[in-house]
Design an enzyme around this catalytic site. Sequence first.
Site, mmCIF file in Angstrom:
data_model
loop_
_atom_site.group_PDB
_atom_site.id
_atom_site.type_symbol
_atom_site.label_atom_id
_atom_site.label_comp_id
_atom_site.label_asym_id
_atom_site.label_seq_id
_atom_site.Cartn_x
_atom_site.Cartn_y
_atom_site.Cartn_z
ATOM 1 C CG ASP A 18 -2.221 0.811 0.940
ATOM 2 O OD1 ASP A 18 -2.299 1.503 -0.098
ATOM 3 O OD2 ASP A 18 -3.142 0.748 1.767
ATOM 4 C CD GLU A 19 -1.566 6.286 -1.427
ATOM 5 O OE1 GLU A 19 -1.032 6.717 -2.458
ATOM 6 O OE2 GLU A 19 -2.725 6.608 -1.096
ATOM 7 C CG ASP B 81 -2.868 7.793 7.934
ATOM 8 O OD1 ASP B 81 -2.705 8.120 9.109
ATOM 9 O OD2 ASP B 81 -3.245 8.574 7.054
#
Lengths: 278, 278
Positions: free
Chosen positions: A132-133, A136
Amino acid sequence: MSHHPEVPDDHYRPTYEDIHQHIASTARQIRATFRPDLIVAIGGGGFFPARVLRTFLKRNVGGDKLVNVPIQAIGLSLYEDLASDETNTSGPTAKGKIGLEVVRTQWLDAPKREGDDALTGGLLGKNILIVDEVDDSRTTLQYAYNELVSDVRKSLEALSPEQRAKVGPTRFAIFVVHNKLRNKKGTLPIVWSNHATVAPQPNETQAPAKLGPGEELVEKRNDGNGKVVEGLWYFAAETTGDIWVEYPWEQEDIEEHNRIAAVAKKLGVNTGAVESSS
Amino acid sequence: MSHHPEVPDDHYRPTYEDIHQHIASTARQIRATFRPDLIVAIGGGGFFPARVLRTFLKRNVGGDKLVNVPIQAIGLSLYEDLASDETNTSGPTAKGKIGLEVVRTQWLDAPKREGDDALTGGLLGKNILIVDEVDDSRTTLQYAYNELVSDVRKSLEALSPEQRAKVGPTRFAIFVVHNKLRNKKGTLPIVWSNHATVAPQPNETQAPAKLGPGEELVEKRNDGNGKVVEGLWYFAAETTGDIWVEYPWEQEDIEEHNRIAAVAKKLGVNTGAVESSS
């Protein structure tokens, strides 16, 4: 938050080239340790890193022959994101989205194959890298990992003891472009990370370790025992503070993005990374 | 082939920024005409363009509210590519791969929904944009389009006449970063293109047209009639000659890629585009 007067805000603006190179550095670590057989890209943020990773993770299958690591895509959204224009759901300017329900918009689609692993679309006995980027709130990654493990366990249970004995261990790792050091809502059983810190108040089941010289994460592959290896390897291209990251693929004006990125780099502000892989 | 002595070959080297901007220009045309409800990205090449397109194709759903167009991924490979390191299967240096069997490595996965479109994962009544990096031999795109149309037809046949009457027409368009002007092995029923030429020896069922001022590709959406609209809209960010394109996400050395790209741009060689969308 205060910021330097020559830049418009305190956001971190990596360029495409920055991210490409950070991925390249981390891919060298991945290739030396985890050696993925399959990339599972969480769309849409995971699409770009997965595609670039594939360039650097080609597998040598004897002689000079290199093959691509296959990519399967899955779609996951925090429930309210489905009707939102926010893709970057953290940082000081986006709050109150943590802990919302994760919904599947796409899942693995098993290719039609013969053999013991047909049930999982070929997850069994593989080293699986989830991409994933950004890590968070960790909610999406926890969901993806737990669901994939659950899929593998179900498939193993459906096998006879004889079939299970032929299946090597299934292992999972995570790759993200950025891990943000912030309170995480989701938890992951991280046993090893390429960075010293994966969360400011670790709620992982074990503290991550780093490898000593000559050590490898992945033991021999032919130890058929049909199990999910407990614990997760964790690779981040960069570890950042709890900042807003402006991804190049989200920019309507990429020239302006790069201009501000160059100014910030020259000034040494908004640099983002607490720790990088290179 | 001969090339300028200051560049190593005659390959076309667009940078990330070049491609981002070409996609942005084309997205404006797409938004003004086809207005997709769903992006189907052909992985891995379609991943980057699909993600960037999504940035520029947000839909206004009333007020100031913008929503992302969902992306579903499909995996397709020319059969021999599965065991090959070639992702760019055309150009003067790669021959003999045309017309090989296309195999699915992943297909659409229907989200669990209530309603008439559950059978197709929500394809029915939508404007569907199929996205890939390059239209080379056209084999992969022909396969993807034909299979998706077939899925929609099967789902429509499974509906009662009353259910069908509630379903608006399903339309398809294709977006590629580069369309190469070369003999195409695959065929597509292209009725409209944003460029004047889509193949040097057109074998499309109809010659593509361009829109007149004020015209739109897509008629009103509430004309429920449960059909697949015949004919395909075709968007290319750039039309190129039969050249080798070096994509930035395939580069092991992105700095060197950008350096050569800048030299070539300055010299005006290897520029690639015969026609661009901007």
